[in-house]
Design a protein around this motif. Structure first.
Motif, PDB file in Angstrom:
ATOM      1  N   PRO A  80       0.826  -1.216   0.000  1.00 48.58           N
ATOM      2  CA  PRO A  80       0.000   0.000   0.000  1.00 48.58           C
ATOM      3  C   PRO A  80       0.856   1.261   0.000  1.00 48.58           C
ATOM      4  N   ASP A  81       0.327   2.289  -0.606  1.00 46.16           N
ATOM      5  CA  ASP A  81       0.948   3.597  -0.595  1.00 46.16           C
ATOM      6  C   ASP A  81       0.859   4.159   0.842  1.00 46.16           C
ATOM      7  N   PRO A  82       2.005   4.514   1.449  1.00 51.23           N
ATOM      8  CA  PRO A  82       1.986   4.975   2.842  1.00 51.23           C
ATOM      9  C   PRO A  82       1.078   6.192   3.058  1.00 51.23           C
ATOM     10  N   GLU A  83       0.959   7.051   2.038  1.00 55.05           N
ATOM     11  CA  GLU A  83       0.059   8.211   2.159  1.00 55.05           C
ATOM     12  C   GLU A  83      -1.382   7.752   2.321  1.00 55.05           C
ATOM     13  N   LEU A  84      -1.747   6.752   1.526  1.00 57.11           N
ATOM     14  CA  LEU A  84      -3.105   6.204   1.601  1.00 57.11           C
ATOM     15  C   LEU A  84      -3.330   5.545   2.966  1.00 57.11           C
ATOM     16  N   SER A  85      -2.312   4.860   3.453  1.00 58.16           N
ATOM     17  CA  SER A  85      -2.457   4.191   4.757  1.00 58.16           C
ATOM     18  C   SER A  85      -2.779   5.199   5.861  1.00 58.16           C
ATOM     19  N   LYS A  86      -2.250   6.404   5.734  1.00 62.00           N
ATOM     20  CA  LYS A  86      -2.489   7.416   6.774  1.00 62.00           C
ATOM     21  C   LYS A  86      -3.926   7.903   6.794  1.00 62.00           C
ATOM     22  N   THR A  87      -4.523   8.005   5.598  1.00 64.32           N
ATOM     23  CA  THR A  87      -5.852   8.634   5.528  1.00 64.32           C
ATOM     24  C   THR A  87      -6.988   7.634   5.320  1.00 64.32           C
ATOM     25  N   ALA A  88      -6.661   6.374   5.109  1.00 63.43           N
ATOM     26  CA  ALA A  88      -7.709   5.398   4.748  1.00 63.43           C
ATOM     27  C   ALA A  88      -8.742   5.222   5.859  1.00 63.43           C
ATOM     28  N   ASN A  89      -9.984   5.029   5.448  1.00 61.70           N
ATOM     29  CA  ASN A  89     -11.068   4.815   6.418  1.00 61.70           C
ATOM     30  C   ASN A  89     -10.890   3.509   7.177  1.00 61.70           C
ATOM     31  N   ALA A  90     -10.425   2.484   6.478  1.00 56.76           N
ATOM     32  CA  ALA A  90     -10.237   1.185   7.128  1.00 56.76           C
ATOM     33  C   ALA A  90      -8.988   1.245   8.003  1.00 56.76           C
ATOM     34  N   ARG A  91      -9.086   0.730   9.213  1.00 53.99           N
ATOM     35  CA  ARG A  91      -7.950   0.705  10.141  1.00 53.99           C
ATOM     36  C   ARG A  91      -7.580  -0.746  10.431  1.00 53.99           C
ATOM     37  N   PRO A  92      -6.280  -1.042  10.510  1.00 52.87           N
ATOM     38  CA  PRO A  92      -5.871  -2.431  10.782  1.00 52.87           C
ATOM     39  C   PRO A  92      -6.491  -2.989  12.067  1.00 52.87           C
ATOM     40  N   GLU A  93      -6.706  -2.135  13.075  1.00 44.50           N
ATOM     41  CA  GLU A  93      -7.253  -2.618  14.360  1.00 44.50           C
ATOM     42  C   GLU A  93      -8.640  -3.229  14.210  1.00 44.50           C
ATOM     43  N   MET A  94      -9.351  -2.841  13.158  1.00 42.98           N
ATOM     44  CA  MET A  94     -10.724  -3.343  12.998  1.00 42.98           C
ATOM     45  C   MET A  94     -10.755  -4.867  12.956  1.00 42.98           C
ATOM     46  N   LYS A  95      -9.694  -5.451  12.411  1.00 43.17           N
ATOM     47  CA  LYS A  95      -9.664  -6.907  12.301  1.00 43.17           C
ATOM     48  C   LYS A  95      -9.481  -7.574  13.659  1.00 43.17           C
ATOM     49  N   GLU A  96      -9.033  -6.798  14.637  1.00 45.15           N
ATOM     50  CA  GLU A  96      -8.841  -7.360  15.986  1.00 45.15           C
ATOM     51  C   GLU A  96     -10.123  -7.307  16.801  1.00 45.15           C
ATOM     52  N   GLN A  97     -11.092  -6.509  16.356  1.00 48.43           N
ATOM     53  CA  GLN A  97     -12.309  -6.350  17.146  1.00 48.43           C
ATOM     54  C   GLN A  97     -13.154  -7.621  17.122  1.00 48.43           C
ATOM     55  N   GLY A  98     -13.939  -7.802  18.176  1.00 47.19           N
ATOM     56  CA  GLY A  98     -14.872  -8.934  18.210  1.00 47.19           C
ATOM     57  C   GLY A  98     -15.956  -8.726  17.169  1.00 47.19           C
ATOM     58  N   LEU A  99     -16.588  -9.822  16.766  1.00 47.92           N
ATOM     59  CA  LEU A  99     -17.618  -9.764  15.727  1.00 47.92           C
ATOM     60  C   LEU A  99     -18.711  -8.743  16.062  1.00 47.92           C
ATOM     61  N   GLU A 100     -19.296  -8.904  17.248  1.00 47.62           N
ATOM     62  CA  GLU A 100     -20.411  -8.019  17.600  1.00 47.62           C
ATOM     63  C   GLU A 100     -19.937  -6.602  17.885  1.00 47.62           C
ATOM     64  N   GLU A 101     -18.754  -6.501  18.474  1.00 49.43           N
ATOM     65  CA  GLU A 101     -18.200  -5.175  18.786  1.00 49.43           C
ATOM     66  C   GLU A 101     -18.003  -4.370  17.504  1.00 49.43           C
ATOM     67  N   PHE A 102     -17.408  -5.017  16.497  1.00 45.61           N
ATOM     68  CA  PHE A 102     -17.151  -4.328  15.239  1.00 45.61           C
ATOM     69  C   PHE A 102     -18.448  -3.839  14.603  1.00 45.61           C
ATOM     70  N   TRP A 103     -19.415  -4.774  14.460  1.00 38.85           N
ATOM     71  CA  TRP A 103     -20.638  -4.396  13.738  1.00 38.85           C
ATOM     72  C   TRP A 103     -21.507  -3.440  14.540  1.00 38.85           C
ATOM     73  N   ASP A 104     -21.472  -3.563  15.844  1.00 41.11           N
ATOM     74  CA  ASP A 104     -22.228  -2.639  16.698  1.00 41.11           C
ATOM     75  C   ASP A 104     -21.730  -1.213  16.472  1.00 41.11           C
ATOM     76  N   GLU A 105     -20.413  -1.085  16.457  1.00 39.88           N
ATOM     77  CA  GLU A 105     -19.810   0.229  16.248  1.00 39.88           C
ATOM     78  C   GLU A 105     -20.198   0.802  14.874  1.00 39.88           C
ATOM     79  N   GLN A 106     -20.127  -0.046  13.864  1.00 42.64           N
ATOM     80  CA  GLN A 106     -20.463   0.409  12.506  1.00 42.64           C
ATOM     81  C   GLN A 106     -21.938   0.804  12.409  1.00 42.64           C
ATOM     82  N   ALA A 107     -22.800  -0.030  12.990  1.00 43.61           N
ATOM     83  CA  ALA A 107     -24.245   0.227  12.894  1.00 43.61           C
ATOM     84  C   ALA A 107     -24.606   1.538  13.582  1.00 43.61           C
ATOM     85  N   LYS A 108     -23.937   1.819  14.706  1.00 43.11           N
ATOM     86  CA  LYS A 108     -24.244   3.057  15.443  1.00 43.11           C
ATOM     87  C   LYS A 108     -23.698   4.273  14.713  1.00 43.11           C
ATOM     88  N   GLN A 109     -22.499   4.100  14.144  1.00 38.72           N
ATOM     89  CA  GLN A 109     -21.841   5.228  13.491  1.00 38.72           C
ATOM     90  C   GLN A 109     -22.471   5.568  12.138  1.00 38.72           C
TER      91      GLN A 109
END
Ligand code: WT7
Length: 646
Positions: free
Chosen positions: A14-43
């Protein structure tokens, strides 16, 4: 920047510039199933009433955001207007004859809202209310998107039937769903030609159709048959109706209320009515649109699919509009009026995200890069691919000539049944490998298993399964619990069986390897061999038919039909043509066999079973091996002589 030398070929970090501004964050993959989707649904989603439970999973049925109330149209349209974005362009409408046409125009969110309200009031006038099924049989005109949203607004689930399908296909699906109202258009305009649409619908209506009213949107103004008392022009229906949003508020829907059915092909039997509900589906498509395509407020997004497929539902209508994006809506076909029409559109509107199919990319590739090179495509930031595996050559071409040698390509794997993207690279995170969907989206847990259910490791081809639910997953097949369980949940008792072959590469990235059932994929469209066979045997001269697919350099796969005729008829080229057309009128042009082969019988074993493996070999022009178990080995010779693989 390409790094040669990996066992898989080129890799693109990946382009490092894109990595800085991208909406997707690597930490999202560490979140629990329900935690991740709950956050998305609320946001991302506006709920009229909050949900109590994120997930209620009783395999094989999931309920998401239980108790929540929302409206999909409100989330796609009204909230943007209320939030001050009424003047933002929702749709750049590009008609069949291209972006220079006098018909080209923009629709803002405020205008879209009024159009939807008016359409919804029209449906209400016809007696359509919450829970009433509506059929939509249209081409890529804005009214099609408006019609879908109007249904969602009043809580009437829609079923969109691809505009290129036959009227018979429309009637079958609408009647299965019990739709009383069908929305269509007078004529289709594609590639400069007006073709029948309303008339096709008429021709397909059966004696026991449930359709009572047909609403006809005028596209060409051509003369079409109208039946008194049943058919009404849209303009007449809504002439004196209000378009003020207060005249038709958005119906509060339960998260698990039906949003739509979409019929898709299975390996046997009639098309399956795939059930999608409101809260989970909308959360899934809104989140994936945002993260996979890295959308920003000033993005100009173009998904060049058709609203008749799930891609159009999720990534033309619901996903982009819920994100408040500006999108291109293109009526035409690649190559008309000129081979550079796509690139002209990108240049004119400054398209930043293009999402299309490998088949379309291969057509452009065949015509040559000079067309793309003659236009300024520097606005492109992200590219997407969907519908079939993309060959590395097409991938590299896409990146080089459309993506300016740097735009990341998201090869997105998903299905009508999954509702939204499940396996895909993410912008700014994934090191890309041409031809691979690579990584599960956050919360998605794939596995590759052998037929006995063992999880396989690297470089072992097997069956792709998903072991955890996701919000947009189908909520079953319409009125067919047994088929739902049989098709998706019986091969393995604890996981969703996708029907695709896959393997992990050396690094654990996923490579999709095509369907493992009798579903073919022609130009990214799913067609069951069974349906084509059924259409063929309906012809009076056909005794038996079997269908196989062969590889095709342009369309991915191509349909080859093997036919034995009644009586002593040997068949000739004219009859081949007639039967190919017969399939086109029964199902739709995209199901028309590329090749048709006659023989006095089909290759059968002594127990009467058609040897499909042999047909596949014949279609591919491959060595056949042992044919001694056949009742009549001469059939295969007769067939082989006619095959002409490209
Ligand atoms: C089948 C689903 C996904 C929406 C459009 C098609 C194939 C889809 C990919 C991809 C390899 C793919 C699969 C799948 N497929 N995307 N990126 N790489 N194969 O939806 O008509 O329901 O077809 O399309 O075989 O099972 P669909």
């Amino acid at each position: 920047m390409s790094e040669q030398g990996s066992s898989q070929g080129n890799q693109y970090p990946p382009d490092p510039e894109l990595s800085k501004t991208a909406n997707a964050r690597p930490e999202m993959k560490e979140q629990g199933l329900e935690e991740f989707w709950d956050e998305q649904a609320k946001q991302r989603i506006d709920w009229f009433e909050p949900y109590e439970t994120v997930l209620d999973w009783q395999l094989p049925y999931a309920k998401w955001f239980v108790g929540g109330k929302l409206n999909a149209c409100y989330n796609c349209v009204d909230r943007h207007v209320e939030g001050g974005k009424g003047d933002k362009v929702a749709l750049h409408v590009v008609p069949d004859d291209g972006s220079d046409s006098a018909d080209a125009h923009d629709i803002t969110y405020a205008q879209l809202q009024r159009q939807v309200v008016k359409f919804a009031n029209g449906l209400k006038k016809l007696g359509v209310g919450k829970g009433d099924a509506v059929g939509i049989y249209m081409q890529m005109i804005p009214d099609a998107v408006v019609a879908m949203l109007a249904c969602a607004r009043i809580g009437a689930p829609h079923t969109v039937v691809f505009g290129g399908f036959s009227g018979k296909a429309v009637d079958e699906r609408c009647t299965d769903f019990g739709a009383k109202v069908l929305i269509t258009q007078d004529e289709a305009l594609r590639g400069g030609k007006a073709g029948a649409q309303k008339k096709n619908a008429d021709d397909g209506l059966s004696a026991d159709t449930t359709i009572e009213k047909i609403v006809v949107v005028k596209r060409t103004g051509g003369d079409v048959p109208m039946t008194d008392g049943r058919d009404v022009y849209y303009d007449d229906l809504v002439a004196d109706l209000d378009d003020d949003p207060s005249s038709c508020p958005c119906e509060p829907m339960d998260a698990e209320d039906l949003l739509f059915l979409l019929y898709t092909s299975g390996s046997t039997g009639k098309p399956k009515g795939v059930v999608h509900t409101t809260g989970g589906y909308l959360t899934g498509v809104t989140t994936t649109t945002n993260l996979v395509f890295d959308v920003k407020d000033d993005s100009v997004y173009w998904c060049a699919a058709d609203i008749g497929w799930i891609t159009g539902h999720s990534y033309i209508t619901y996903g982009p509009l819920a994100n408040g994006l500006t999108s291109v809506l293109y009526e035409g076909v690649p190559g008309y009026p000129d081979k550079d029409v796509w690139w002209k559109i990108i240049e004119k509107y400054g398209v930043t995200i293009l999402y299309t199919s490998p088949t379309a990319i291969r057509s452009h590739m065949k015509w040559g890069e000079q067309y793309a090179q003659s236009r300024d495509l520097s606005s492109i930031k992200i590219l997407g691919s969907v519908g079939e595996p993309i060959n590395p050559e097409a991938w590299e071409w896409y990146r080089k000539y459309v993506g300016g040698g740097s735009a990341p390509i998201m090869d997105t794997w998903w299905q009508t049944e999954t509702g939204h993207i499940l396996i895909t690279p993410l912008p700014g995170i994934t090191t890309l490998k041409p031809g691979m969907a690579q990584q599960p989206f956050p919360g998605v847990k794939p596995e590759i298993r052998d037929d006995e259910g063992n999880a396989l490791g690297l470089n072992q081809p097997g069956n792709l399964v998903l072991t955890q639910p996701w919000p947009g997953m189908m909520r079953g097949l319409y009125k067919d619990d047994e088929r739902y369980r049989d098709t998706y949940w019986s091969k393995y008792s604890d996981a969703y069986f996708a029907g695709d072959g896959a393997k992990y590469d050396d690094d654990g990235d996923i490579m999709l390897m095509g369907r493992i059932d009798d579903v073919t994929n022609v130009s990214g469209h799913r067609i069951s061999t069974f349906e084509v066979e059924s259409a063929l045997v309906e012809h009076e001269l056909v005794a038996e038919a079997a269908v196989a697919a062969r590889r095709d350099p342009d369309t991915g796969q191509a349909i080859v039909a093997f036919v034995s005729l009644v009586g002593e008829n040997q068949g000739d080229d004219e009859l081949k043509q007639t039967l190919r057309e017969h399939v086109a009128t029964q199902i739709g042009k995209l199901a028309r066999p590329a090749e048709l082969i006659f023989a006095h019988d089909l290759p059968k074993t002594r127990s009467g079973k058609i040897m499909r493996r042999l047909l596949k070999n014949i279609a591919e022009g491959e060595e056949l091996g042992d044919t001694t178990t056949l009742v009549d080995p001469s059939v295969v010779e007769v067939m082989q002589k006619q095959v002409n693989p490209t």
